[in-house]
Design an enzyme around this catalytic site. Sequence first.
Site, mmCIF file in Angstrom:
data_model
loop_
_atom_site.group_PDB
_atom_site.id
_atom_site.type_symbol
_atom_site.label_atom_id
_atom_site.label_comp_id
_atom_site.label_asym_id
_atom_site.label_seq_id
_atom_site.Cartn_x
_atom_site.Cartn_y
_atom_site.Cartn_z
ATOM 1 N N GLU A 1 0.953 3.679 2.005
ATOM 2 C CA GLU A 1 1.463 4.010 3.341
ATOM 3 C C GLU A 1 2.735 3.219 3.667
ATOM 4 O OE1 GLU A 1 -3.062 4.470 3.499
ATOM 5 O OE2 GLU A 1 -1.626 3.102 2.591
ATOM 6 N N HIS B 1 0.848 -1.183 0.000
ATOM 7 C CA HIS B 1 0.000 0.000 0.000
ATOM 8 C C HIS B 1 0.887 1.237 0.000
ATOM 9 C CE1 HIS B 1 -3.871 -1.976 1.778
ATOM 10 N NE2 HIS B 1 -3.494 -2.508 0.633
ATOM 11 N N CYS C 1 -2.327 -0.804 7.669
ATOM 12 C CA CYS C 1 -1.434 0.345 7.456
ATOM 13 C C CYS C 1 -1.451 1.285 8.661
ATOM 14 C CB CYS C 1 -1.820 1.095 6.192
ATOM 15 S SG CYS C 1 -1.412 0.189 4.680
#
Length: 193
Positions: free
Chosen positions: A48, A46, A80
């Site tokens: 993040e 992701h 995350c």
Amino acid sequence: FSLQFNNKRRVNKPYYPRKALLCYQLTPQNGSTPTRGHLKNKKEDHAEIRFINKIKSMGLDETQCYQVTCYLTWSPCPSCAGELVDFIKAHRHLNLRIFASRLYYHWRPNYQEGLLLLCGSQVPVEVMGLPEFTDCWENFVDHKEPPSFNPSEKLKELDKNSQAIKRRLERIKSRSVDVLENGLRSLQLGPVT
């Protein structure tokens, strides 16, 4: 920008995938020039997680404090959120603020818990408003070609749309206060006999 940070509840036809994007600004407290960048989700990570890895790779001076502002198209998922909390706890010289255009699966309890975990760990999560959309527009958008829309009107529209999302986030945050207050009240009252 107008497609991915679009915070309308429903997207008009033709439909397009709203991707997870993260724009960050790292500002040293000593007044040096801020570092800016942007990341998007990849299949394996992701945005993040890619952000955490990017900041780690910079080799920042741990004796210096940094303000880090992130603008996200979607709020972080629970996984995350946990990774961001662990990262900030391990890097006390970073002061992280998160602004999201939209809340990701905000009706699911575990996604709400992820947001509350961030807020409870001194990582403020807020919904983007006019100042944040404007900063994002001015500092992260490539302005080489004129946009196909009026930027001023678009920024005002995004700000207007964000009001309902802000109320939704405040309701989620107030639930944690209610739970905490009820927990404290039961401790003060003692066990019921």
